[in-house]
Write a protein that holds these residues in place. Structure first.
Motif, short mmCIF file in Angstrom:
data_model
loop_
_atom_site.label_atom_id
_atom_site.label_comp_id
_atom_site.label_asym_id
_atom_site.label_seq_id
_atom_site.Cartn_x
_atom_site.Cartn_y
_atom_site.Cartn_z
N SER A 190 -57.94 -72.13 49.74
CA SER A 190 -57.95 -70.73 49.31
C SER A 190 -58.80 -69.86 50.24
CB SER A 190 -58.48 -70.62 47.87
OG SER A 190 -59.80 -71.13 47.79
N SER A 191 -59.93 -70.42 50.71
CA SER A 191 -60.78 -69.65 51.63
C SER A 191 -60.16 -69.53 53.01
CB SER A 191 -62.16 -70.31 51.74
OG SER A 191 -62.80 -70.35 50.48
N THR A 192 -59.24 -70.44 53.35
CA THR A 192 -58.57 -70.38 54.66
C THR A 192 -57.78 -69.08 54.77
OG1 THR A 192 -58.41 -72.78 54.62
CG2 THR A 192 -57.07 -71.63 56.25
N TYR A 193 -57.19 -68.64 53.65
CA TYR A 193 -56.44 -67.38 53.66
C TYR A 193 -57.34 -66.21 54.08
CZ TYR A 193 -52.17 -69.15 51.46
OH TYR A 193 -50.99 -69.80 51.20
N ILE A 194 -58.60 -66.24 53.65
CA ILE A 194 -59.52 -65.17 54.01
C ILE A 194 -59.71 -65.11 55.52
CG2 ILE A 194 -61.89 -64.32 53.74
CD1 ILE A 194 -61.95 -65.71 51.00
N VAL A 195 -59.89 -66.29 56.13
CA VAL A 195 -60.10 -66.35 57.58
C VAL A 195 -58.84 -65.90 58.32
CG1 VAL A 195 -60.68 -67.84 59.52
CG2 VAL A 195 -61.79 -68.19 57.31
N ILE A 196 -57.68 -66.33 57.83
CA ILE A 196 -56.43 -65.92 58.47
C ILE A 196 -56.29 -64.40 58.42
CG2 ILE A 196 -53.91 -66.03 58.30
CD1 ILE A 196 -54.26 -68.91 57.25
N ASP A 197 -56.62 -63.79 57.29
CA ASP A 197 -56.58 -62.33 57.18
C ASP A 197 -57.53 -61.68 58.19
OD1 ASP A 197 -54.74 -62.53 55.16
OD2 ASP A 197 -56.18 -62.24 53.54
N GLN A 198 -58.73 -62.28 58.34
CA GLN A 198 -59.70 -61.74 59.30
C GLN A 198 -59.16 -61.83 60.73
OE1 GLN A 198 -63.18 -64.12 58.52
NE2 GLN A 198 -63.95 -62.75 56.92
N ILE A 199 -58.47 -62.91 61.03
CA ILE A 199 -57.91 -63.08 62.37
C ILE A 199 -56.88 -62.01 62.67
CG2 ILE A 199 -56.43 -64.58 63.76
CD1 ILE A 199 -57.92 -66.97 62.55
N PHE A 200 -55.95 -61.78 61.74
CA PHE A 200 -54.93 -60.75 61.96
C PHE A 200 -55.55 -59.36 62.03
CE2 PHE A 200 -51.95 -64.03 60.26
CZ PHE A 200 -51.14 -64.10 61.39
N SER A 201 -56.63 -59.18 61.27
CA SER A 201 -57.34 -57.91 61.35
C SER A 201 -57.94 -57.71 62.74
CB SER A 201 -58.46 -57.88 60.29
OG SER A 201 -59.32 -56.79 60.49
N GLN A 202 -58.52 -58.80 63.30
CA GLN A 202 -59.11 -58.69 64.64
C GLN A 202 -58.04 -58.43 65.69
OE1 GLN A 202 -62.45 -61.22 65.86
NE2 GLN A 202 -61.18 -61.95 67.55
N ILE A 203 -56.87 -59.05 65.53
CA ILE A 203 -55.78 -58.81 66.49
C ILE A 203 -55.42 -57.33 66.50
CG2 ILE A 203 -53.33 -59.25 66.94
CD1 ILE A 203 -53.80 -62.09 65.82
N TRP A 204 -55.37 -56.72 65.33
CA TRP A 204 -55.03 -55.29 65.23
C TRP A 204 -56.14 -54.41 65.81
CZ3 TRP A 204 -57.47 -51.67 61.83
CH2 TRP A 204 -56.88 -50.40 61.84
N GLU A 205 -57.42 -54.83 65.58
CA GLU A 205 -58.54 -54.00 66.02
C GLU A 205 -58.80 -54.10 67.52
OE1 GLU A 205 -61.78 -55.39 63.71
OE2 GLU A 205 -61.21 -54.31 61.90
N THR A 206 -58.41 -55.24 68.14
CA THR A 206 -58.72 -55.46 69.55
C THR A 206 -58.12 -54.35 70.42
OG1 THR A 206 -58.68 -57.83 69.16
CG2 THR A 206 -58.57 -57.11 71.45
N GLU A 207 -58.92 -53.90 71.35
CA GLU A 207 -58.49 -52.78 72.19
C GLU A 207 -57.26 -53.16 73.01
OE1 GLU A 207 -60.47 -49.87 75.57
OE2 GLU A 207 -61.75 -50.88 74.11
N SER A 208 -57.31 -54.35 73.65
CA SER A 208 -56.14 -54.82 74.39
C SER A 208 -55.34 -55.73 73.46
CB SER A 208 -56.58 -55.58 75.64
OG SER A 208 -57.46 -56.63 75.29
#
Length: 846
Positions: free
Chosen positions: A715-733
């Protein structure tokens, strides 16, 4: 000339190294006889010595030759394994003894401990004086050592650590010789420590290596017998449990016979392990055979054996066999209350309430004591599976009421602790309130776990209801209680409430302490209100309450200039206050924050720091350096700590992982992850490294980390996966490709459905990079994951289509969006403004 401890280490280690290199087999019984402590080192054992058997030692073991041959073969193959050099072993073990003699946690590699270490190593442990003066000399030396050292001959953490190190460097057999040469008698606790070490190693070894460890444990049992010690349950239980866990039935049968022959009184308890074995391997015929052999009621021996079988069924929750034995066993004849508690826990897990009530009534008539009976009710109620804590409390209360048992304060306290562990602070307070109504001897300490839980669960608002319950039942808080409540008030920013508690303490003749004022000061510092914190210092002076070390640790941590640090250090020195662990930590952080890294390092090297705190303090230095941009220095100190055989504190490891952000550091980050043992820290570190992998497009490593996370907590793995996709969106490049690869891995390799949050970030990423083709792909993934489209999904897709220049498709998508909400209309308007040029060009073409 007296021998030094270092020479003893080196001689024993050298002997082991020679034996190892020559390929000599591990010593058998004859060798173990030679390892007995020399007569001049140990007083002769009297017949009444505790733990020694009165009967003479038996001449031969009863373990079968077939099992012994298998173990010997494995041991002889393993005998050529290399051991550390004699000098290295001597130095490392000497340091460990230095640490233990001083009562410290870690002494390895600490320069400040070297002078004292040399004194210890040169300490004469043997003497050439005449035998007539030996007794008085021993008394004098013993008295002197007790004044200098805190050495306890118990199986404590420190002692077990020393035994483990000796056995690792010298081998179990030579460890016995080593302690003999120190003039220390090898007792049951020493043997048990070594046996547990062998079993622990066997659990994490390959099959052949595990047989070597079993062989070594068996040799220790033989040595115990030769020394006249009785092999009781504390010695053989870990050994038999290992054989059970490994399903080694042949070895179990032979060794259990050996233990029965050595200690006939253990037959009934070994019956418990025997039944566990057949349950574990699923041999129903053997289980039936053992049950059929019982003749309950014929004699006391059969009854004891039946009790052992019953406990095995309780541990395994074998309901059918459990019911049969419960029908005929008298609960009042169970040999110990601990065993009765085990039975009630099993009744809870198997939900056999009828038997629980029956046994409670029987125990009431036999005078078991209401406190014990109340504890059994707690054991039953808290063992019922899948029961919310509120229902557990209800079951606990109902059974007491139905069976007319008065709940004990001990049972209430355990129930409060359970609620606090589950972060149910309000439920814990309800239990405390009921306890105050039911019991007359309630202690204020019963509320301390609740106050602590409020701190841990971030529920400071509960402080007022807690204080109200105390006041309603005329309970007088103590100094620590007031301090905790004041601290909670400050976290609520309830300054008035905190000062009211100070006033209440005075009215209750509980004089305010520095700790209470410190809690208020810490609250002001958390609010960055240094003036308010200094006002508290003035209030302490007016109340004639002297600041303590904790006060100065807060002041130093929040200094506004480096000059203030020196001022507070001088004030502490004038007041004669001890520099505590927290003061050292505050000094390191303060100097690092002002960029004086040289001074921060000097603080960590202070020779006055107790060795048991040195590892923590060095960990704080690593954190301070890494968080202030000195990552190279932080890593160097980390390497030094590792080379000294110590480990970094979890917070420091997380700090290194957080600030080690340059490319090409994945191997180092994975090494740091191995330092984290507790689950919460490991999860934090693993998720941070996964984000690092995404930052530098290392998709395969990120997926491997996610798989590890999934095994621990899906269940906590979903939280990390969400954080990863969030970082992909936030990354400048922005790198959409790694997001798509990760999406594939989540579905195919982790076999998880992507969450709405993850897909939302991916869809927004498509809009950011103006990729309508992949936007349509992500759009279809909502449906595949069973997620209905909502207004935000439509808005994101509308934005992605506009950004990609697909104005016609965007118009169709706009028709699906209800524009009644003003926020929705505002977002649509913003999209049109941002992409008006694209819209205009599209209209011109049409």
């Amino acid at each position: 000339m007296p021998k030094s401890l270092r020479k003893i280490f080196a001689s024993v280690a050298s002997k082991v190294s020679k034996n190892s290199s020559s390929g000599a087999p591990l010593p058998e019984l004859a060798t173990l006889k030679k390892l007995a402590v020399p007569p001049r080192c140990v007083p002769s054992r009297s017949p009444t010595t505790t733990g020694a058997a009165a009967k003479p030692a038996k001449a031969s073991p009863t373990v079968s030759s077939q099992v012994l041959a298998r173990l010997k073969e494995a041991a002889s193959k393993n005998s050529k394994a290399s051991l550390p050099s004699a000098e290295d072993s001597a130095v490392e073990i000497s340091r460990a003894i230095s640490s233990i003699l001083h009562g410290n946690n870690d002494a390895a590699g600490q320069s400040s401990a070297e002078p004292m270490l040399k004194k210890i190593l040169d300490l004469p442990w043997f003497s050439n004086m005449s035998h007539a003066g030996t007794a008085q000399w021993r008394k004098d030396v013993s008295r002197g050592r007790k004044q200098k050292y805190k050495f306890k001959n118990t199986e404590s953490y420190h002692f077990t650590k020393l035994m483990r190190m000796c056995a690792s460097k010298l081998g179990t057999e030579s460890t016995l010789e080593f302690f003999g040469k120190l003039g220390r008698e090898t007792g049951i606790k020493e043997y048990n420590a070594l046996i547990k070490l062998c079993i622990g190693r066997a659990r994490y070894s390959a099959e052949e290596d595990s047989l070597v460890q079993i062989h070594r444990a068996y040799q220790l049992f033989l040595s115990m017998r030769e020394r006249g010690f009785q092999i009781d349950e504390e010695s053989y239980a870990p050994f038999l449990m290992y054989l059970i866990d490994m399903k080694m039935t042949q070895e179990f049968e032979h060794f259990s016979k050996f233990f029965k022959d050595e200690n006939p009184g253990s037959c009934f308890r070994i019956g418990y392990f025997e039944m566990l074995l057949w349950i574990r391997v699923g041999d129903e015929d053997k289980i039936w055979e053992l049950c059929s052999s019982l003749g309950i009621g014929r004699n006391e021996e059969n009854y004891s054996l039946a009790e052992s079988y019953l406990l095995a069924f309780c541990e395994s929750d074998r309901k059918e066999e459990l019911l049969k034995l419960l029908e005929v066993l008298d609960i009042s004849k169970i040999s110990s209350f601990n065993h009765v508690a085990t039975i009630f826990k099993s009744l809870g897990r198997t939900q056999l309430q009828k038997f629980a009530e029956k046994f409670i009534l029987e125990l009431k008539t036999t005078g078991a004591g209401e406190e014990n009976i109340s504890s059994f009710i707690y054991d039953y109620a808290t063992s019922i599976p899948n029961l919310p804590v509120e229902d557990t409390i209800s079951e606990f209360n109902n059974l007491h009421q139905k069976l007319e048992v008065i709940p004990s304060t001990a049972s209430f306290d355990k129930l409060i602790t359970l609620c606090c562990k589950l972060s149910k602070v309000d439920a814990a307070l309800d239990v405390a309130d009921r306890m105050c109504q039911s019991c007359s001897n309630v202690s204020i300490e019963s509320f301390h776990p609740i106050l602590h839980a409020c701190e841990q669960c971030c529920e400071p608002n509960m402080v007022h209801p807690i204080y109200l319950v105390m006041w309603r039942h005329n309970l007088k808080p103590k100094g620590d209680t007031f301090k905790s409540m004041i601290s909670l008030c400050m976290k609520l920013k309830d300054f008035e409430g905190a000062y009211n508690l100070l006033t209440d303490a005075e009215e209750m003749n509980e004089m305010p302490t520095a700790g209470m004022y410190n809690a208020i000061m810490a609250g002001y510092f958390r609010q960055k209100n240094n003036c308010g914190a200094l006002m508290v210092l003035k209030q302490m002076e007016d109340a004639n309450i002297k600041p303590d070390s904790e006060t100065f640790s807060y002041l130093i941590s929040n200094c506004e200039s480096e000059k203030d640090i020196g001022k507070y250090r001088e004030e502490m020195q004038r007041a004669g206050l001890q520099v505590t662990k927290h003061v050292y930590m505050a000094l390191i952080n303060a100097y690092a924050n002002f960029g004086n890294f040289k001074m921060a390092k000097e603080i960590a090297l202070d020779r006055d720091i107790p060795n048991k705190f040195l590892n923590e303090i060095k960990s704080v230095l690593v954190s301070a350096l890494s968080s202030n941009g000195q990552i190279s220095d932080a890593l160097r100190i980390y390497d030094e700590i590792k080379q000294a055989g110590c480990s970094l504190e979890p917070k420091a490891v997380i700090s290194l992982i957080e600030h080690l952000r340059t490319e090409g550091e994945l191997d180092r980050l994975l090494q740091l992850l191995e330092e984290l043992n507790d689950s919460s820290s490991w999860f934090d570190g693993c998720s941070r490294i996964a984000l690092y992998c995404i930052q530098y497009n290392i998709a395969d490593a990120a997926v491997k980390l996610l798989k590890q996370l999934q095994k621990k907590d899906e269940s906590s793995t979903y939280i990390v996966i969400d954080q990863i996709f969030s970082q992909i969106w936030e990354t400048e490049s922005t790198n959409l490709n790694i997001g798509l690869e990760l999406l594939r891995a989540v579905k195919e390799e982790l076999d998880l459905h992507p969450s709405r949050t993850s897909l939302d970030f991916l869809l927004s990423t498509c809009a950011k990079v103006k990729d309508s083709q992949h936007a349509w792909f992500i759009w279809s993934e909502y449906s595949n994951a069973g997620l209905p489209y909502n207004v935000l999904t439509f808005l994101r897709m509308y934005q992605a289509l506009l950004a990609s220049g697909e104005c016609k498709a965007a118009k169709k998508m706009l028709k699906e969006i209800e524009e009644e909400d003003p926020h929705v209309r505002s977002i649509i308007k913003s999209c049109k403004m941002k992409y008006r040029r694209t819209i205009s060009e599209n209209e011109d073409r049409n």
